[in-house]
Design an enzyme around this catalytic site. Structure first.
Site, short mmCIF file in Angstrom:
data_model
loop_
_atom_site.label_atom_id
_atom_site.label_comp_id
_atom_site.label_asym_id
_atom_site.label_seq_id
_atom_site.Cartn_x
_atom_site.Cartn_y
_atom_site.Cartn_z
CG HIS A 244 -6.44 -0.89 0.90
ND1 HIS A 244 -5.82 -0.56 -0.28
CD2 HIS A 244 -5.51 -0.71 1.87
CE1 HIS A 244 -4.58 -0.19 -0.04
NE2 HIS A 244 -4.37 -0.26 1.25
CB SER B 154 -0.96 -0.05 1.20
OG SER B 154 -1.88 1.00 1.13
#
Length: 210
Positions: free
Chosen positions: A197, A88
């Site tokens: 997310h 990420s």
């Protein structure tokens, strides 16, 4: 040799202090962050408070600065990666280490990214939890079972038997309970300021696209 850089949730008060005190290259990474961002990021990393450090607008540049500090030390020791990758947020650290992005540009970008994600978290409060010891299908079933309590989805497929779920707090809590009932060994809430997310981050995605 691959360098893999961490994402949010890996932060801790005191991070990078020992490196910065011992090595000029590491100290420069934090000094640069303070200068570019216009606030005392190093002080927040080293002294906290933890509640402030876990706000994504602080966490994201903090982890980038710490990652760059560690990478510079590895590079000074002659270590050159064949690959760089990141989890990420760690993708930005990986881009800096690969030479694909300037460190100062990355600082500004992740600060903006963190601000957008923090604001999205205020608009639509959320949570995340790591489910250990249950496969993807089991986690998906647990999320479906918890859907009556709100939005919750499998967000990070970290490894077989380790899946992070993300969504509205009540739904995440229910998904954790459902996962444990299905045989998960543990369900651990993550120290994050939003449901990353997940669909709850739609406004941040739109802002970052601009």
């Amino acid at each position: 040799l691959a360098f893999l850089f961490p994402g949010q949730g890996a932060q801790a008060v005191g991070m990078g202090r020992a490196l910065a005190e011992a090595f000029p290259e590491a100290r420069d990474a934090f000094d640069t962050a303070d200068r570019v961002l216009g606030f005392g990021l190093a002080r927040l990393c080293w002294e906290g408070p933890a509640e402030e450090l876990k706000k994504s607008v602080v966490t994201q540049p903090a982890l980038l600065a710490h990652s760059v500090a560690a990478w510079r030390l590895a590079e000074a020791a002659g270590l050159r990666p064949t690959w760089t990758a990141g989890h990420s947020l760690g993708e930005y650290s990986a881009c800096v280490a690969a030479g694909a992005m300037d460190y100062e540009d990355a600082l500004r970008l992740v600060h903006r990214r963190g601000d957008l994600m923090y604001r999205a978290g205020l608009e639509r409060p959320g949570a995340m939890a790591a489910i250990l010891g249950l496969d993807r299908a089991g986690v998906e079933a647990a999320c479906a079972e918890a859907a009556a309590a709100g939005t919750v989805v499998p967000a990070n497929l970290n490894a077989p038997g380790q899946v992070v779920v993300s969504g509205e707090p009540a739904a995440v809590e229910r998904a954790c309970e459902a996962a444990k009932a299905r045989g998960a060994k543990r369900a651990i809430r993550l120290e994050v300021s939003g449901a990353f997310h997940s669909p709850l981050m739609a406004s941040a995605a739109a802002g970052l696209a601009e």
